[in-house]
Design a protein around this motif. Sequence first.
Motif, mmCIF file in Angstrom:
data_model
loop_
_atom_site.group_PDB
_atom_site.id
_atom_site.type_symbol
_atom_site.label_atom_id
_atom_site.label_comp_id
_atom_site.label_asym_id
_atom_site.label_seq_id
_atom_site.Cartn_x
_atom_site.Cartn_y
_atom_site.Cartn_z
ATOM 1 N N TYR A 114 -2.917 0.438 1.652
ATOM 2 C CA TYR A 114 -1.507 0.805 1.500
ATOM 3 C C TYR A 114 -0.632 -0.446 1.326
ATOM 4 O O TYR A 114 0.197 -0.531 0.420
ATOM 5 N N HIS A 155 -0.996 -2.507 -1.972
ATOM 6 C CA HIS A 155 -0.234 -1.872 -3.047
ATOM 7 C C HIS A 155 1.269 -2.143 -2.895
ATOM 8 O O HIS A 155 1.957 -2.466 -3.857
ATOM 9 N N LYS A 156 1.774 -2.008 -1.666
ATOM 10 C CA LYS A 156 3.206 -2.169 -1.427
ATOM 11 C C LYS A 156 3.684 -3.585 -1.724
ATOM 12 O O LYS A 156 4.748 -3.781 -2.317
ATOM 13 N N LYS A 195 1.396 9.377 5.397
ATOM 14 C CA LYS A 195 2.381 8.617 4.617
ATOM 15 C C LYS A 195 1.761 7.389 3.960
ATOM 16 O O LYS A 195 2.296 6.869 2.992
ATOM 17 N N TYR A 196 0.651 6.916 4.523
ATOM 18 C CA TYR A 196 0.032 5.675 4.045
ATOM 19 C C TYR A 196 -1.210 5.930 3.186
ATOM 20 O O TYR A 196 -1.882 4.992 2.784
ATOM 21 N N ASP A 197 -1.505 7.178 2.924
ATOM 22 C CA ASP A 197 -2.681 7.548 2.124
ATOM 23 C C ASP A 197 -2.280 7.558 0.648
ATOM 24 O O ASP A 197 -1.747 8.545 0.149
ATOM 25 N N VAL A 198 -2.509 6.433 -0.023
ATOM 26 C CA VAL A 198 -2.015 6.252 -1.397
ATOM 27 C C VAL A 198 -3.167 6.260 -2.401
ATOM 28 O O VAL A 198 -4.305 5.924 -2.063
ATOM 29 N N THR A 206 -4.087 2.293 -7.439
ATOM 30 C CA THR A 206 -3.468 2.031 -8.740
ATOM 31 C C THR A 206 -3.596 0.574 -9.166
ATOM 32 O O THR A 206 -3.278 0.239 -10.293
#
Length: 190
Positions: free
Chosen positions: A77, A80-81, A127-130, A133
């Motif tokens: 997570y 990515h952020k 919320k952190y399960d992305v 990408t």
Amino acid sequence: MPCLIYLHGFNSSENAQKASLLKQHCAEIGLSDSLIVPRLDWEPTKAIGAIEALIEANLDRGVCLFGSSLGGFYGTYLAHKYDVKCVVLNPAVGAPLLLQHHLGLQKNYHTEEEYVLTQDHIKQLQKYDVPLTKPSLFWLMLQKGDETLDYRHALNYYQGVETSLEEGGDHGFVGFERYLDQILRFANLV
């Protein structure tokens, strides 16, 4: 000099075996100041908040994350952020579903702290399960003998990622010390 932030797993601590091996190795080669190994709170939102503060405090010098198990979930997570590199070792892909089976009283293996894992904590994890990408940010380390997590879930999720997949082993990753220098190179520390 960049830094490497180690993120331990569920019910583990900053004194986990892999963290200790990294600390010892960094001390031996004069890189102790480049390794950050925090104790993560068992509550997901608090853990993420603390890691975000560490990343933001060190972004100007460069950051790489190393996440083991649940730490790998958090690291994914956060990589990515913040667009930072991340090593994920036997990561807890789909942590909200995995930890659904552990609701109730928990005890940390290292600290002996007890707490209750609730449905609210599962919602925090969601919320952190992305989706993946940015595969170029990651290095996936897996052992097929992981008795805790099915390695195939990680292979499926981390498609297109640099991968080290080994036969046998376990959830702790047998022979982890063989990769210490390679991890430091990935983190641009050596």
